[in-house]
Design a protein around this motif. Structure first.
Motif, mmCIF file in Angstrom:
data_model
loop_
_atom_site.group_PDB
_atom_site.id
_atom_site.type_symbol
_atom_site.label_atom_id
_atom_site.label_comp_id
_atom_site.label_asym_id
_atom_site.label_seq_id
_atom_site.Cartn_x
_atom_site.Cartn_y
_atom_site.Cartn_z
ATOM 1 N N THR A 429 0.828 -1.219 0.000
ATOM 2 C CA THR A 429 0.000 0.000 0.000
ATOM 3 C C THR A 429 0.858 1.262 0.000
ATOM 4 N N ASP A 478 -7.439 1.639 5.462
ATOM 5 C CA ASP A 478 -6.344 0.704 5.182
ATOM 6 C C ASP A 478 -6.860 -0.530 4.450
ATOM 7 N N LYS A 481 -7.506 0.321 0.812
ATOM 8 C CA LYS A 481 -6.232 0.411 0.067
ATOM 9 C C LYS A 481 -5.727 -0.987 -0.300
ATOM 10 N N CYS A 482 -5.891 -1.929 0.645
ATOM 11 C CA CYS A 482 -5.485 -3.312 0.365
ATOM 12 C C CYS A 482 -6.275 -3.875 -0.816
ATOM 13 N N HIS A 505 -5.476 -5.881 7.774
ATOM 14 C CA HIS A 505 -6.436 -4.800 7.491
ATOM 15 C C HIS A 505 -7.674 -5.254 6.714
#
Length: 572
Positions: A429, A478, A481-482, A505
């Motif tokens: 990320t 988070d 974003k993953c 996450h």
């Protein structure tokens, strides 16, 4: 933020520490500035329990919580769960920054990141977190040299005695031991530890200062951590975790963030699942009964509302009953969480051997210790392996050797000339362009896909929809974003997937979607994960990385877990 605590010393107003680590980084400041929180303290200001009503939380204009209640009682350990992007980390951050009205006498420690690499030892890092003790010791030393203000010096000594200052090193060492650190490891420098061990040092710091409220965002999954929390932490604990094992072992209560509300369940994760199923089953029975009653009454009113006087009166009576039902509030239909279906495209066939490891040894520096010695194995497109073993044993290192990111010290790794390897790792990320939206980022990475609508469909498969696709990546959670990283990884069309801690996450529903996608994938897979549930779902073989070698585990991952637990018990 690595970890912060706000606490006052008893009677020493001149010695005050607001942050035990470093200043907030620029990104954390931007997040805080973009967040709006409102709420009213309903519990008594001197109580050790926290009850906040009318709690609302927005981030960049998006409402994450709306007019809900936050209830945290002393002695309870809460697991905060919910889908990625619903605001779990944002809520913990807001509590940690005291943007909600937490009484001053309740000190808070918020842990969300591992310790950075440094020259300090693990033991030093833990002991230095107690700033009150350190400042009092310095003040006492200064006053003793000046030979003045004896009364104040005696007060400081009394406070140090209250803090058990002379036992600080012993207590720090005991906490580190509980987290798996041998005496030699406790004196090892932070720069020589893997990320997993540095996260444990950060956790040891939190346990050392014993805050009244401890907030943990995705702590490292350590097998004996549940026992440690039962033994050490008796105040308020709120944690976010993707691991059902961890939630089951640690939590006394579950808080489910759903539809901008916080809903509370007694018991661990398994009990939450059972209770929620029963409640939703009863809710749907009530909903269906009400809808049948409404349909029946509406039908009666439509048929007989203008009939004979007797039938018309009965129709009017039913209409009043219907109005009362609506006015008192009807049961809502149960809306299930959106389920995802991740997808790794077909990769085609490559004849074996795909990757051959021949007599490979590796160490990071000429005078450093060997991580591996004389490795011999091969992997093909039907390989489904989980790499397990202690932190720092070289699991991530092995994946880097296989991709060519690291070169063997001795021996050779032969790869098929056409093989494509896709590697997912914990820091992927950090490579995202945070100013771009997921849509623009993917169009930049895969320019051969010309149509925006086609790319929107691709990203949508990984749980990013609507505004999330066109918002700057920096505004995503988070977990979201993953998901961008998984979309990027999938469209590399790799033959081999190397997944290094892919569940960090991700919410539990997304982990299940990932497991299904891996099982449907026609290529090979090597997995490094602390998530035993994911390993159980996707791995056909377990390889143990330990003592500079790799050995096959002959039974399943649950047997390996029991083996580790018994080993930990023996060590203690």
């Amino acid at each position: 933020m690595l970890g912060s605590v706000k606490r006052k010393t008893n009677g020493f107003s001149d010695i005050y520490v607001a942050d035990v680590t470093k200043e907030l980084d620029e990104f954390e400041l931007k997040k805080t500035a973009a967040r709006a929180v409102t709420g009213v303290l309903a519990s008594h200001p001197n109580s050790t329990d926290v009850h906040i009503i009318n709690l609302s939380l927005t981030f960049h204009g998006q409402e994450l919580l709306s007019d809900t209640s936050l209830e945290l009682n002393s002695g309870r350990r809460y697991g905060l769960i919910g889908l990625n992007g619903t605001g779990k980390s944002m809520l913990l951050s807001a509590i940690g920054h005291r943007e909600v009205p937490i009484p001053e006498h309740i000190d808070i420690y918020h842990l969300s990141r591992e310790m950075p690499p440094s020259e300090k030892t693990a033991l030093q890092c833990v002991m230095e977190v107690d700033q009150e003790r350190i400042l009092l010791e310095k003040e006492a030393e200064r006053l003793a040299h000046e030979d003045s203000e004896c009364e104040k010096l005696m007060e400081i000594y009394e406070r140090l005695e209250e803090l058990d200052a002379d036992k600080a090193e012993v207590r720090a060492s005991r906490i580190l031991h509980g987290l798996g650190f041998t005496p030699a490891m406790q004196r090892k420098k932070m720069k020589d530890f893997s990320g997993g061990w540095r996260m444990r040092v950060a956790l040891a710091r939190a346990l050392f200062i014993k805050p009244f409220m401890l907030l943990l965002d995705e702590p490292t999954n350590h097998l004996d951590l549940d026992a440690l929390f039962h033994k050490i932490f008796k105040r308020i604990l709120v944690l976010i975790s993707h691991s059902q094992d961890f939630l089951n072992g640690v939590c006394t209560n579950i808080i489910h963030l759903h539809n901008r509300k916080l809903k509370y369940y007694t018991g661990n994760y398994d009990q939450y699942v059972k209770t929620r199923f029963e409640l939703e089953e009863n809710q749907m029975k009530r909903y269906n009964w009400e809808q049948d009653q409404i349909a029946h009454m509406k039908n009666y009113i439509a048929r007989f509302g203008h009939g004979s006087a007797k039938l018309a009166r009965q129709a009017q009576s039913k209409e009043k009953t219907l109005q009362k039902m609506v006015a008192s509030g009807l049961t809502e239909r149960v809306v299930n969480d959106k389920t995802l279906s991740f997808y790794f495209p077909p990769c085609g066939k490559i004849p074996p051997p795909v990757i051959m490891v021949q007599n490979v040894s590796f160490k990071y520096s000429a005078d450093g210790p060997y991580i591996y010695k004389n490795l011999e194995f091969g992997i093909d497109l039907d390989t489904r392996v989980a790499l397990v073993g202690p932190n720092g044993a070289g699991k991530s290192t092995l994946l880097k050797l296989l991709t060519g990111e690291l070169l063997p010290t001795d021996g050779m790794i032969r790869k098929h000339s056409h093989v494509k390897i896709g590697r997912y790792h914990q820091h992927l990320t950090e490579q995202l362009d945070l100013d771009l939206s997921p849509l623009d980022y993917m169009l930049k990475c895969y320019p051969e896909i010309k149509e925006k609508e086609e790319m929107r469909k691709i990203i949508g498969r990984y749980g990013l929809t609507g505004k999330q696709q066109v918002s700057p990546i920096r505004n995503l959670s988070d977990g979201q974003k993953c998901r961008v990283c998984f979309a990027w990884l999938a469209w590399q069309n790799a033959h081999m997937l190397f997944l290094d801690e892919p569940t960090n996450h991700l919410d539990i529903e997304t982990i299940d979607a990932l497991a299904d996608a891996i099982n449907d994938f026609e290529g090979g897979m090597m997995l490094v994960s602390h998530d035993f549930r994911l390993i159980q779902q996707v791995a056909q073989e377990i390889w143990v990385c330990e003592n500079q070698t790799i050995t096959k585990w002959n039974t399943d991952i649950l047997a390996y877990k029991e083996h580790l637990k018994s080993k930990i018990s023996d060590d203690k």
